[in-house]
Scaffold this motif. Sequence first.
Motif, mmCIF file in Angstrom:
data_model
loop_
_atom_site.group_PDB
_atom_site.id
_atom_site.type_symbol
_atom_site.label_atom_id
_atom_site.label_comp_id
_atom_site.label_asym_id
_atom_site.label_seq_id
_atom_site.Cartn_x
_atom_site.Cartn_y
_atom_site.Cartn_z
ATOM 1 N N GLY A 263 14.027 -10.170 -7.240
ATOM 2 C CA GLY A 263 13.597 -9.709 -5.925
ATOM 3 C C GLY A 263 13.019 -8.311 -5.938
ATOM 4 N N LEU A 264 11.947 -8.112 -6.706
ATOM 5 C CA LEU A 264 11.302 -6.799 -6.756
ATOM 6 C C LEU A 264 10.688 -6.469 -5.403
ATOM 7 N N PRO A 265 10.814 -5.228 -4.936
ATOM 8 C CA PRO A 265 10.171 -4.845 -3.678
ATOM 9 C C PRO A 265 8.658 -5.054 -3.745
ATOM 10 N N ASP A 266 8.048 -5.398 -2.617
ATOM 11 C CA ASP A 266 6.600 -5.629 -2.594
ATOM 12 C C ASP A 266 5.822 -4.424 -3.083
ATOM 13 N N GLN A 267 6.323 -3.229 -2.766
ATOM 14 C CA GLN A 267 5.586 -2.022 -3.135
ATOM 15 C C GLN A 267 5.620 -1.764 -4.640
ATOM 16 N N THR A 268 6.398 -2.544 -5.383
ATOM 17 C CA THR A 268 6.416 -2.405 -6.843
ATOM 18 C C THR A 268 5.068 -2.765 -7.451
ATOM 19 N N SER B 116 2.816 -11.424 -8.762
ATOM 20 C CA SER B 116 4.197 -11.097 -8.401
ATOM 21 C C SER B 116 5.175 -12.194 -8.793
ATOM 22 N N VAL B 117 4.811 -13.460 -8.538
ATOM 23 C CA VAL B 117 5.704 -14.567 -8.903
ATOM 24 C C VAL B 117 5.785 -14.704 -10.419
ATOM 25 N N SER B 118 4.641 -14.631 -11.099
ATOM 26 C CA SER B 118 4.630 -14.730 -12.566
ATOM 27 C C SER B 118 5.529 -13.676 -13.200
ATOM 28 N N ILE B 119 5.431 -12.471 -12.702
ATOM 29 C CA ILE B 119 6.190 -11.363 -13.299
ATOM 30 C C ILE B 119 7.682 -11.532 -13.035
ATOM 31 N N GLU B 120 8.044 -11.979 -11.838
ATOM 32 C CA GLU B 120 9.462 -12.238 -11.558
ATOM 33 C C GLU B 120 10.003 -13.305 -12.518
ATOM 34 N N ILE B 121 9.229 -14.382 -12.739
ATOM 35 C CA ILE B 121 9.658 -15.442 -13.658
ATOM 36 C C ILE B 121 9.807 -14.881 -15.070
ATOM 37 N N SER C 205 0.838 -1.208 0.000
ATOM 38 C CA SER C 205 0.000 0.000 0.000
ATOM 39 C C SER C 205 0.870 1.253 0.000
ATOM 40 N N SER C 206 0.353 2.304 -0.610
ATOM 41 C CA SER C 206 1.016 3.605 -0.547
ATOM 42 C C SER C 206 0.100 4.588 0.181
ATOM 43 N N TYR C 207 0.697 5.533 0.864
ATOM 44 C CA TYR C 207 -0.049 6.468 1.711
ATOM 45 C C TYR C 207 0.384 7.901 1.447
ATOM 46 N N GLU C 208 -0.581 8.802 1.574
ATOM 47 C CA GLU C 208 -0.262 10.227 1.699
ATOM 48 C C GLU C 208 0.062 10.509 3.163
ATOM 49 N N PHE C 209 1.086 11.315 3.383
ATOM 50 C CA PHE C 209 1.470 11.702 4.740
ATOM 51 C C PHE C 209 1.154 13.185 4.945
ATOM 52 N N ARG D 246 8.545 -10.614 -0.880
ATOM 53 C CA ARG D 246 9.781 -10.599 -1.672
ATOM 54 C C ARG D 246 10.754 -11.700 -1.262
ATOM 55 N N GLU D 247 11.001 -11.836 0.034
ATOM 56 C CA GLU D 247 11.993 -12.802 0.493
ATOM 57 C C GLU D 247 11.567 -14.234 0.175
ATOM 58 N N VAL D 248 10.277 -14.521 0.350
ATOM 59 C CA VAL D 248 9.751 -15.852 0.037
ATOM 60 C C VAL D 248 9.744 -16.073 -1.474
ATOM 61 N N ARG D 249 9.427 -15.013 -2.210
ATOM 62 C CA ARG D 249 9.394 -15.095 -3.675
ATOM 63 C C ARG D 249 10.760 -15.499 -4.229
#
Length: 418
Positions: free
Chosen positions: A229-234, A275-280, A171-175, A248-251
Amino acid sequence: MTPVHVVGIGLDGAAGLTAAVRQLVEQATLLVGSDRHLSYFPSHTASRLILGDLSQAIREIRNQLAADEPNSCIVVLVSGDPLFFGLGRLLLEELPPEQLTFYPHLSAVQLAFHRVKVPWQDAQVISAHGRSLEQLTAALQQGVEKIAVLTDGTNTPNAIARLFLALDLASSYEFWVCENLGGADEMVQQVAVDMLLHERFAPLNVVLLLRQSEPAQALLDVDSLPLLGLPDQTFASFSDRPGLMTKREVRILILGELALHPRQIIWDIGAGTGSVSIEIARLCSTSQVYAIEKTAIGSALIGQNCQRLHVKNVVSIHGTAPEILNHLPAPNRIFIGGSGGNLTAILDNCEARLTSGGIVVLALATLEHLNTALGWLKLHCWDYHLLQVQLSRSVPVGQLTRFTPLNPVTILTVTRSH
């Protein structure tokens, strides 16, 4: 009339009180409050008790009550709403409720949401004043839509930003940092999270975190991303379940267990956000990946993430396994991230369709699914090995660091002999 009156007051001082409450304060024989609160009434003739040691202040109030002086009137000045993370709760624990009357002022959280013009009846309010940021960590990991944080000298806006970045959330947030609310030097500003690390703010502030409906990485610099190992927020994720993706770490471990080669057919069953498909697909541009997802929103997210990451060799398939699998070419590799309760039937299909020398990798989060998979494997005499994954990420805690765990996952790797 009760002998003790707890009056909420803002940074606008006496001017922010109603005429009736101002008259009550003027009648006080004992005025209790911080240096700042007492400074709003410089000409008051009552005895003054500065709130420092709360236990001592309670003892003095009790002594005043025990003296039973005629016309005695004790006024305790507090910030905002006394019963909203305020001193009122402590007073109710120490004094009989029938001796107390409360006069709330606007709370800092109420003012903050009104300043940014956001309805806040569904917001989660977290007091980090003298406490850890564990509750905030949980709220962020759950993707709570609106969060207000009452800060202190340790849990500052800077500390909140460091925590947010360390969590690597989908998730992304406004601060928003709201300083000196109600005062002459009030300032309310939206600040980019990376800028929060360096700016300094007034001690009296509230931080609002508002989850964005669209990912902040809409304009993604694909060339700057790592090969593995793309960051989750990607990845754009489910709005109601932002943490629902293979971390990410499990991926990375899953990709290693798949032992990928060029020019392969790969099934990703229960693909979620893809996420896994795209990394592959990024690692093996000559392979074809079929991302099977039973939810319409998941299939849409897979397509969106492929487009954002410029991936061309992933086919997003909306359908339920195992039925949908019969329409796909025979795979060399299969990853099962979700089964929708059909794990046995899916494994039956995998046995029938997997090519010689193929590999199946499962990521299992529950003992029940692990037991089902192991029972099937023993019945069908397939070779396998297990990898129990229990990982923790470091997160800042004030000036210190601790670990916060990810959910344990069992990676089950199955090999089909030639």
